[in-house]
Each structure stands twice: as structure tokens, then as C-alpha cells.
Design an enzyme around this catalytic site. Structure first.
Site, PDB file in Angstrom:
ATOM      1  N   ASP A 191       0.816  -1.211   0.000  1.00  9.79           N
ATOM      2  CA  ASP A 191       0.000   0.000   0.000  1.00  9.79           C
ATOM      3  C   ASP A 191       0.852   1.264   0.000  1.00  9.79           C
ATOM      4  OD1 ASP A 191      -2.363  -1.432  -0.005  1.00  9.79           O
ATOM      5  OD2 ASP A 191      -2.417  -1.592   2.175  1.00  9.79           O
ATOM      6  N   GLU A 196       2.729   5.967  -3.327  1.00 10.00           N
ATOM      7  CA  GLU A 196       3.714   6.766  -4.090  1.00 10.00           C
ATOM      8  C   GLU A 196       3.239   6.983  -5.524  1.00 10.00           C
ATOM      9  OE1 GLU A 196       7.777   5.983  -4.580  1.00 10.00           O
ATOM     10  OE2 GLU A 196       8.091   5.370  -2.513  1.00 10.00           O
ATOM     11  N   SER A 234       2.819  -5.639   2.699  1.00 14.55           N
ATOM     12  CA  SER A 234       2.437  -6.213   3.994  1.00 14.55           C
ATOM     13  C   SER A 234       0.920  -6.338   4.148  1.00 14.55           C
ATOM     14  CB  SER A 234       2.979  -5.351   5.124  1.00 14.55           C
ATOM     15  OG  SER A 234       4.380  -5.295   5.062  1.00 14.55           O
ATOM     16  N   ARG A 298      10.086  -2.479  11.900  1.00 16.00           N
ATOM     17  CA  ARG A 298       9.988  -2.828  10.492  1.00 16.00           C
ATOM     18  C   ARG A 298      10.644  -4.169  10.156  1.00 16.00           C
ATOM     19  NH1 ARG A 298       8.424  -1.316   5.731  1.00 16.00           N
ATOM     20  NH2 ARG A 298       6.953   0.388   5.748  1.00 16.00           N
ATOM     21  N   GLU A 488       1.217   5.901   6.190  1.00 19.68           N
ATOM     22  CA  GLU A 488       2.187   6.974   6.434  1.00 19.68           C
ATOM     23  C   GLU A 488       1.693   7.805   7.608  1.00 19.68           C
ATOM     24  OE1 GLU A 488       5.044   8.212   4.759  1.00 19.68           O
ATOM     25  OE2 GLU A 488       5.034   6.230   3.799  1.00 19.68           O
TER      26      GLU A 488
HETATM   27  C1  LIG Z   1      -8.364  -9.140  17.413  1.00 23.45           C
HETATM   28  C2  LIG Z   1      -8.150  -9.118  15.962  1.00 23.45           C
HETATM   29  C3  LIG Z   1      -8.231  -7.748  15.429  1.00 23.45           C
HETATM   30  C4  LIG Z   1      -8.088  -7.644  13.953  1.00 23.45           C
HETATM   31  C5  LIG Z   1      -8.405  -6.267  13.531  1.00 23.45           C
HETATM   32  C6  LIG Z   1      -8.168  -6.098  12.135  1.00 23.45           C
HETATM   33  C7  LIG Z   1      -8.555  -4.767  11.597  1.00 23.45           C
HETATM   34  C8  LIG Z   1      -7.824  -4.599  10.344  1.00 23.45           C
HETATM   35  C9  LIG Z   1      -8.224  -3.452   9.519  1.00 23.45           C
HETATM   36  C10 LIG Z   1      -7.138  -3.190   8.561  1.00 23.45           C
HETATM   37  C11 LIG Z   1      -7.416  -2.085   7.650  1.00 23.45           C
HETATM   38  C12 LIG Z   1      -6.248  -1.949   6.753  1.00 23.45           C
HETATM   39  C13 LIG Z   1      -6.244  -0.710   5.988  1.00 23.45           C
HETATM   40  C14 LIG Z   1      -4.968  -0.582   5.234  1.00 23.45           C
HETATM   41  C15 LIG Z   1      -3.911   0.033   5.716  1.00 23.45           C
HETATM   42  C16 LIG Z   1      -2.637   0.136   4.953  1.00 23.45           C
HETATM   43  O1  LIG Z   1      -2.726   1.215   4.060  1.00 23.45           O
HETATM   44  C17 LIG Z   1      -1.486   0.368   5.904  1.00 23.45           C
HETATM   45  C18 LIG Z   1      -0.147   0.305   5.164  1.00 23.45           C
HETATM   46  O2  LIG Z   1       0.084  -0.977   4.687  1.00 23.45           O
HETATM   47  P1  LIG Z   1       1.524  -1.436   4.077  1.00 23.45           P
HETATM   48  O3  LIG Z   1       2.471  -1.560   5.219  1.00 23.45           O
HETATM   49  O4  LIG Z   1       1.251  -2.748   3.405  1.00 23.45           O
HETATM   50  O5  LIG Z   1       1.990  -0.408   3.104  1.00 23.45           O
HETATM   51  N1  LIG Z   1      -1.525  -0.629   6.919  1.00 23.45           N
HETATM   52  C19 LIG Z   1      -1.696  -0.324   8.172  1.00 23.45           C
HETATM   53  O6  LIG Z   1      -1.747   0.801   8.584  1.00 23.45           O
HETATM   54  C20 LIG Z   1      -1.816  -1.478   9.090  1.00 23.45           C
HETATM   55  C21 LIG Z   1      -2.943  -1.329  10.003  1.00 23.45           C
HETATM   56  C22 LIG Z   1      -3.119  -2.661  10.608  1.00 23.45           C
HETATM   57  C23 LIG Z   1      -3.789  -2.674  11.850  1.00 23.45           C
HETATM   58  C24 LIG Z   1      -3.836  -4.075  12.323  1.00 23.45           C
HETATM   59  C25 LIG Z   1      -4.139  -4.178  13.691  1.00 23.45           C
HETATM   60  C26 LIG Z   1      -4.011  -5.566  14.200  1.00 23.45           C
HETATM   61  C27 LIG Z   1      -4.579  -5.561  15.522  1.00 23.45           C
HETATM   62  C28 LIG Z   1      -4.322  -6.722  16.370  1.00 23.45           C
HETATM   63  C29 LIG Z   1      -4.941  -6.388  17.710  1.00 23.45           C
HETATM   64  C30 LIG Z   1      -4.826  -7.492  18.585  1.00 23.45           C
HETATM   65  C31 LIG Z   1      -5.405  -7.249  19.942  1.00 23.45           C
HETATM   66  C32 LIG Z   1      -5.146  -8.466  20.727  1.00 23.45           C
HETATM   67  C33 LIG Z   1      -5.340  -8.263  22.151  1.00 23.45           C
HETATM   68  C34 LIG Z   1      -4.990  -9.445  22.967  1.00 23.45           C
HETATM   69  N1  LIG Z   2      14.078   1.168  -2.699  1.00 23.50           N
HETATM   70  C1  LIG Z   2      13.439   1.566  -1.595  1.00 23.50           C
HETATM   71  N2  LIG Z   2      14.067   1.686  -0.413  1.00 23.50           N
HETATM   72  C2  LIG Z   2      13.419   2.034   0.709  1.00 23.50           C
HETATM   73  N3  LIG Z   2      12.106   2.311   0.754  1.00 23.50           N
HETATM   74  C3  LIG Z   2      11.406   2.211  -0.387  1.00 23.50           C
HETATM   75  C4  LIG Z   2      12.029   1.833  -1.611  1.00 23.50           C
HETATM   76  N4  LIG Z   2      11.086   1.803  -2.582  1.00 23.50           N
HETATM   77  C5  LIG Z   2       9.919   2.161  -1.990  1.00 23.50           C
HETATM   78  N5  LIG Z   2      10.112   2.410  -0.674  1.00 23.50           N
HETATM   79  C6  LIG Z   2       9.114   2.801   0.348  1.00 23.50           C
HETATM   80  O1  LIG Z   2       8.834   1.676   1.171  1.00 23.50           O
HETATM   81  C7  LIG Z   2       7.579   1.856   1.808  1.00 23.50           C
HETATM   82  C8  LIG Z   2       6.872   0.540   2.054  1.00 23.50           C
HETATM   83  O2  LIG Z   2       6.673  -0.100   0.866  1.00 23.50           O
HETATM   84  P1  LIG Z   2       5.504  -1.126   0.547  1.00 23.50           P
HETATM   85  O3  LIG Z   2       5.806  -1.643  -0.820  1.00 23.50           O
HETATM   86  O4  LIG Z   2       4.197  -0.508   0.740  1.00 23.50           O
HETATM   87  O5  LIG Z   2       5.742  -2.310   1.580  1.00 23.50           O
HETATM   88  P2  LIG Z   2       5.011  -2.693   2.946  1.00 23.50           P
HETATM   89  O6  LIG Z   2       3.634  -3.123   2.556  1.00 23.50           O
HETATM   90  O7  LIG Z   2       5.806  -3.835   3.481  1.00 23.50           O
HETATM   91  O8  LIG Z   2       4.997  -1.504   3.826  1.00 23.50           O
HETATM   92  C9  LIG Z   2       6.805   2.778   0.892  1.00 23.50           C
HETATM   93  O9  LIG Z   2       6.364   3.878   1.637  1.00 23.50           O
HETATM   94  C10 LIG Z   2       7.785   3.209  -0.180  1.00 23.50           C
HETATM   95  O10 LIG Z   2       7.757   4.612  -0.346  1.00 23.50           O
END
Ligand SMILES: CCCCCCCCCCCCC/C=C/[C@@H](O)[C@H](COP(=O)(O)O)NC(=O)CCCCCCCCCCCCCCC
Ligand SMILES: Nc1ncnc2c1ncn2[C@@H]1O[C@H](COP(=O)(O)OP(=O)(O)O)[C@@H](O)[C@H]1O
Ligand SMILES: [Ca+2]
Length: 535
Positions: A191, A196, A234, A298, A488
Site C-alpha cells: 500500500d 507513491e 504487507s 519494520r 504513512e
Molecule cells: C483481534 C483481531 C483484530 C483484527 C483487527 C483487524 C482490523 C484490520 C483493519 C485493517 C485495515 C487496513 C487498511 C490498510 C492500511 C494500509 O494502508 C497500511 C499500510 O500498509 P503497508 O504496510 O502494506 O503499506 N496498513 C496499516 O496501517 C496497518 C494497520 C493494521 C492494523 C492491524 C491491527 C491488528 C490488531 C491486532 C490487535 C490485537 C489485539 C489483541 C489483544 C490481545
Molecule cells: N528502494 C526503496 N528503499 C526504501 N524504501 C522504499 C524503496 N522503494 C519504496 N520504498 C518505500 O517503502 C515503503 C513501504 O513499501 P511497501 O511496498 O508498501 O511495503 P510494505 O507493505 O511492506 O509496507 C513505501 O512507503 C515506499 O515509499
């Protein structure tokens, strides 16, 4: 024109005779075996034919071409159920026909190729591909070269591949470099990487149109280039919510056949400056804290969110805030109508008169204002489904209706909040809780109460409630959280958000559901476009 494209003849597949028919939108073949009359017809929409090759061609496991005179090979999209996910997996189907003559063979390949161009005009010829080698489990390069590139080659797509060396390289490239000749941009990553590409393309389009991104009342220009996402991150929420599965081959096939899915985008402003765009999660409180905590870990890869989620949950925080929102027309749809945005969904953006009422001062009556302590405040332009939460943050949100869903979770006891979180993992309604509200909105404003009210001095009651195992990860309870904007952290807390309907287009078609019942009364494969699901 349809009659011109019709072709029907007897062909051989191995040692069996088939009747093959190309007519209108479909190409189908049926075995003509007298002893076995009820042999099934395989029917492929012409738009889902991936490629047509002369001779006997294999591409899996390795490419091999036997250049014969009377054979041709057709590659097409084949669906299979994906087990755990809600969408369908797409695979490359292959069938090799033999013709009685070379003339007939050439007629078949020519007709099929013409039909294919006519029925899927958005197929890309040239793509700009960005690979983040460090996203997710760091498999971006391998995923692209072993699973995606061979399919692009088969489909005759030429691609310019850039493996990024730093964050924001893809964004800067899109903002500054020559993009002539490209039909679309492909993002191999998560994401963050998608974000980007999104910022690069939206920024570039506004630059060229002479529009200011800073002004929240300006109607932004939709981007002319399509975006394809090959999931290698991720959370991969944008991919999951627009395709229904996290699968590089499925996504590559959607790109190849030129599927097109418009997407709403939220612009986030501080005072009169644009901060960022968001398509999935814009979250304050819990989701902001989880992101801030996860950045320190990370190295854990995708697991960092579960670890940080647990830590933040245990720290049991809530934050004071003032949320103001501009509701969308409740007659058009509601976040609690239990519909789902599926492929061909007809809930699309009508021309929304947002700009005129964005000014809070000029139109105070249209805005609703609430104030209090929140566990989290989230805004999402789409369902934001992901493998962790298969129906998403807001299961009935629509990808392209020009609105977002604002979810307010008021402060509550720890078990209540756990219930709310846990319901995201099943089909239980997470909004059916007394401390949760959800509103379909066109714009949102968030601000902090004046210093005196933020609870720097907490009441005894709050002090008792707050440090629920808090010592595990923090020593002091901060008065404010941060905003998580699609992964972000935003540098400012007080923001104004506006949803722009259909600002970008993805190579996707929305979620095709496997074993679902539809309100058009038909089985899944015969479902009419635009019908909605009944549970
Ligand atoms: C108890 C189980 C709880 C599960 C809750 C799940 C709610 C998930 C909603 C996720 C919405 C995701 C929206 C997307 C966000 C992404 O843009 C963004 C970036 O992703 P990237 O790193 O791949 O670039 N991702 C995020 O910001 C990640 C948010 C994830 C939140 C996950 C939270 C997990 C919570 C676990 C709680 C556990 C409580 C347990 C207590 C004993
Ligand atoms: N070559 C690079 N080195 C470091 N960071 C990068 C590079 N290319 C992209 N990124 C940055 O890495 C971050 C995470 O990337 P993403 O592909 O979304 O992976 P993840 O889901 O694991 O967070 C993005 O915010 C992006 O801007
Ligand atoms: Ca929407």
C-alpha cells in the site's frame, strides 16, 4: 460488424473433434462426440482471451514454441475458487487447436485478434513498472520476473522496469519524467508503494491541467493513466479490496486484459496546504498508534502490525477530539445497508456538489459536529478489506461512489474495544455496538479541543481507566495521537479531508464473488451486472 467477426468451424484438440464458434462477445468450443452428447461447452468472453499464437505454444513451466502450419494456441482467463479469500483466483488457461488447413488457421487467429481488440479497448501496449525490492517479504523482484513478466510477454506488452533504490523515487519519476507512450503504471509492492504511484500520477495530472492541489474546493482532474497493482507488500489492502484476492497472477491478468475500475480518493489538507492523498485507511487513535509503534519494528516484516496492534491494544488509550463531517445523501446509500460493492457495482458517484458547501463558515448548517473521547476515528473511501479483515473496515463502502465512510469509536472499556476489533475478522457487524457510529460522508474535519479540555489534567476516573497494562510500552499517556494515512504518519493532527469521486483508475474490476447468492435471483456465473448481494 458482429456478423463480420463470426466464425464457426470444426477443429481438433488432440484427437478429439470440436465445434468452435466465435460470435459477438464469446469464443466457445464443444466436443462433437456422438457417444457423449452432453460434453460441456467451454465459453470464454473474448475480452478475457489473453493471447492467440500460431503453432504449438507453451509458456509454463517454460516457454516453448513449435511453429507448425495448421495449429494455433489460445491463452485465456480461467477462474478457480480461492479457498480463504472472497474473490476468485484467475489462472492462465491454454487450449491448442489443429485446423484442416493453414488458410483456416490464419482466419481463426486473425478473427480472434480483431475481436479481442474490439472488445477490450483498454489493453495496455506499454507499461511503466516500479518494483519496491524491500516491500513485504522482500519478494517483489522475484514475483515480477517469475510470475508476471512471462504473462506480459505472452500478451505482447512491452514494459519499462525500474527497481527503486529509495523511497519516493517512483513518485518523483512520475512527477518529472516523460510519460509519453505509456498506457499505465504498474506498482509491485504494498500500500505504501501504491501510495507513491498515486501521489505521482495525481500530482502530475494536476500540474498539467494547471490546477492547485492545495485548494480543497477545486475539482481535481482524473488521471489518464491506469494503475496496476502486483501485490508484494504487507497489508495489500488496495489490491484485496479491488480484486478480492492477493495473488500476483490474478492481478497481472487483470492488467493484461485492460480491466478498468475507478477509485475514490481522499485529499487531506492542513490549513490551506495539501498533506497527502488516501484511498484506504485514514485513521486517528488506535490505527495511528499501531503505525507509529510498527515503524520501530519494520524488521519484523508484515508481522509488525500484529505485534504493535497487540501492544497498542494493551496500552488502552483514547483521545479527545472534535469531528465535523459533511454527510452524503442518505437516500443514495448507507454504510449499514448490508450491500457489498461487487464487480459491475452500480452505486457510482453522482455529481456531488461538495465544493460549494466545503466552506464550513459559509454553510455551517450542512455540517454535523461531535466532540468527545475516541478510541479511534477512521475514514475510508472503500471497504479496505485485507487478509486480516476479509470484509474490511466498512464492508458496505463503495469503490467509486464519491463518498467515504467515517467510523467513530467512542471511548469504551477494553473488552468492548476488543469485541469491535475482533468483529473485523468475521461477518459479524462491527457497527452494531453502542459505542460505534458510522456515517457516509463527503468531507471531514478533525480538530483538538482547546488545551484546557484535552485532559492534560485527567480526572481520577480517567487515570484509573487509562493505564491498563500501560507500563508495558509507554510511561506517559500522550494527549494526542497521530494520523495513519494509508500507512504513512501525517505530521499534523488538525486536518480537513475531502473525497474526490473516481480520481484514478485501476486495472481491476472489483470483487467477483465465488459462491454467493445474488438479488438478481441467478446463480453466480449468470449474475447480472450491478446486482447486489443478499446475505
Ligand atoms: C483481534 C483481531 C483484530 C483484527 C483487527 C483487524 C482490523 C484490520 C483493519 C485493517 C485495515 C487496513 C487498511 C490498510 C492500511 C494500509 O494502508 C497500511 C499500510 O500498509 P503497508 O504496510 O502494506 O503499506 N496498513 C496499516 O496501517 C496497518 C494497520 C493494521 C492494523 C492491524 C491491527 C491488528 C490488531 C491486532 C490487535 C490485537 C489485539 C489483541 C489483544 C490481545
Ligand atoms: N528502494 C526503496 N528503499 C526504501 N524504501 C522504499 C524503496 N522503494 C519504496 N520504498 C518505500 O517503502 C515503503 C513501504 O513499501 P511497501 O511496498 O508498501 O511495503 P510494505 O507493505 O511492506 O509496507 C513505501 O512507503 C515506499 O515509499
Ligand atoms: Ca467510496
Amino acid at each position: 460488424m458482429e456478423t463480420e467477426l463470426r466464425l464457426e468451424s470444426s477443429l481438433w484438440v488432440g484427437n478429439k473433434r470440436y465445434r468452435a464458434v466465435l460470435s459477438g462477445w464469446h469464443f466457445n468450443w464443444t466436443e462433437v462426440d456422438k457417444k457423449n452428447r452432453d460434453k460441456k461447452t467451454i465459453s470464454v468472453p473474448v475480452a478475457e482471451v489473453v493471447g492467440v499464437e500460431e503453432g504449438r505454444v507453451e509458456i509454463l513451466p517454460r516457454k516453448s514454441v513449435e511453429d507448425t502450419d495448421k495449429d494455433f494456441t489460445v491463452f485465456y482467463v480461467k477462474r478457480s475458487s480461492s479457498g480463504s479469500s472472497y474473490g476468485l483466483l484467475w489462472r492462465l488457461g491454454r487450449i491448442q487447436f489443429s485446423c484442416p488447413s493453414r488458410v483456416l488457421r490464419d482466419q481463426w487467429t486473425k478473427h480472434l485478434r480483431t475481436a479481442l481488440k474490439t472488445h477490450s479497448p483498454l489493453r495496455p501496449n506499454r507499461l511503466l513498472v516500479f518494483i519496491n525490492p524491500f516491500g513485504g517479504k522482500k519478494k517483489g523482484r522475484k514475483i515480477y520476473h517469475s510470475l508476471v513478466a512471462p504473462l506480459f510477454e505472452l500478451a505482447g506488452i512491452s514494459s519499462h522496469v525500474i527497481v527503486t533504490e529509495r523511497a519516493n523515487q517512483a513518485r518523483d519519476h512520475l512527477l518529472k519524467k516523460d510519460l509519453k507512450g505509456f498506457d499505465g503504471v504498474v506498482c509491485v509492492g504494498g500500500d505504501g508503494m501504491f501510495s507513491e504511484i498515486l501521489h505521482g500520477l495525481i500530482g502530475r495530472t494536476q500540474q498539467e491541467a494547471g490546477l492547485s492541489e492545495n485548494d480543497p474546493t477545486v475539482a481535481l482532474q482524473p488521471c489518464p493513466l491506469h494503475i496496476g497493482i502486483i501485490p508484494a507488500g504487507s497489508t495489500d489492502c488496495v489490491c484485496y479490496a479491488t480484486v478480492g484476492v492477493i495473488d500476483p497472477v490474478t492481478s497481472a491478468l487483470h492488467i493484461i486484459i485492460g480491466d478498468s475500475q475507478p477509485l475514490d480518493v481522499c485529499s487531506v489538507h492542513q490549513a490551506s496546504a495539501l498533506m497527502r492523498y488516501s484511498v484506504s485507511l485514514l485513521g486517528y487513535g488506535f490505527y495511528g498508534d499501531v503505525l507509529a509503534e510498527s515503524e520501530k519494528h519494520r524488521w519484523m516484516g508484515p508481522l509488525r502490525y500484529d505485534y504493535s496492534g497487540t501492544m497498542v491494544y494493551l496500552s488502552n488509550r483514547s483521545y479527545a477530539g472534535i469531528v465535523q463531517y459533511l454527510p452524503a445523501d442518505p437516500l443514495l446509500s448507507s454504510p449499514r445497508d448490508r450491500t457489498r460493492c461487487l464487480s459491475g457495482c452500480s452505486v457510482l458517484g453522482v455529481s456531488l456538489n461538495v465544493a460549494s458547501c466545503l466552506s464550513f463558515c459559509a454553510f455551517p448548517g450542512e455540517w454535523v459536529s461531535v466532540e468527545g473521547r475516541f478510541r479511534c476515528v477512521s475514514l475510508t473511501c472503500m471497504s479496505s478489506s485485507c487478509p486480516k479483515s476479509p470484509l474490511g473496515l466498512s464492508p458496505s463502502a463503495h469503490l467509486a461512489d464519491g463518498t467515504g465512510d467515517l467510523i467513530l469509536v467512542w471511548d469504551t472499556h477494553p473488552l468492548g474495544f476488543l469485541k469491535f476489533l475482533y468483529r473485523h475478522t468475521s461477518t459479524q457487524d462491527q457497527f452494531d455496538l453502542p459505542f460505534v457510529e458510522v456515517h457516509r460522508v463527503k468531507a471531514v474535519r478533525f480538530s483538538l479541543p482547546s488545551e484546557r479540555d484535552t485532559g492534560q489534567e485527567m480526572t481520577n476516573e480517567q487515570k484509573m481507566a487509562t493505564p491498563f497494562l500501560c507500563g508495558l510500552c509507554c510511561s506517559k499517556v500522550p494527549a494526542k495521537s497521530v494520523w495513519n494515512c494509508d500507512g504513512e504518519i501525517l505530521s499534523s493532527t488538525e486536518i480537513l479531508c475531502r473525497i474526490h469521486g473516481q480520481l484514478v483508475r485501476l486495472y481491476a474490476r472489483g470483487i467477483e464473488e465465488g459462491a454467493a447468492v445474488h438479488n438478481c435471483g441467478k446463480e453466480n456465473d449468470k449474475c447480472q451486472m450491478g446486482c447486489t448481494l443478499i446475505k
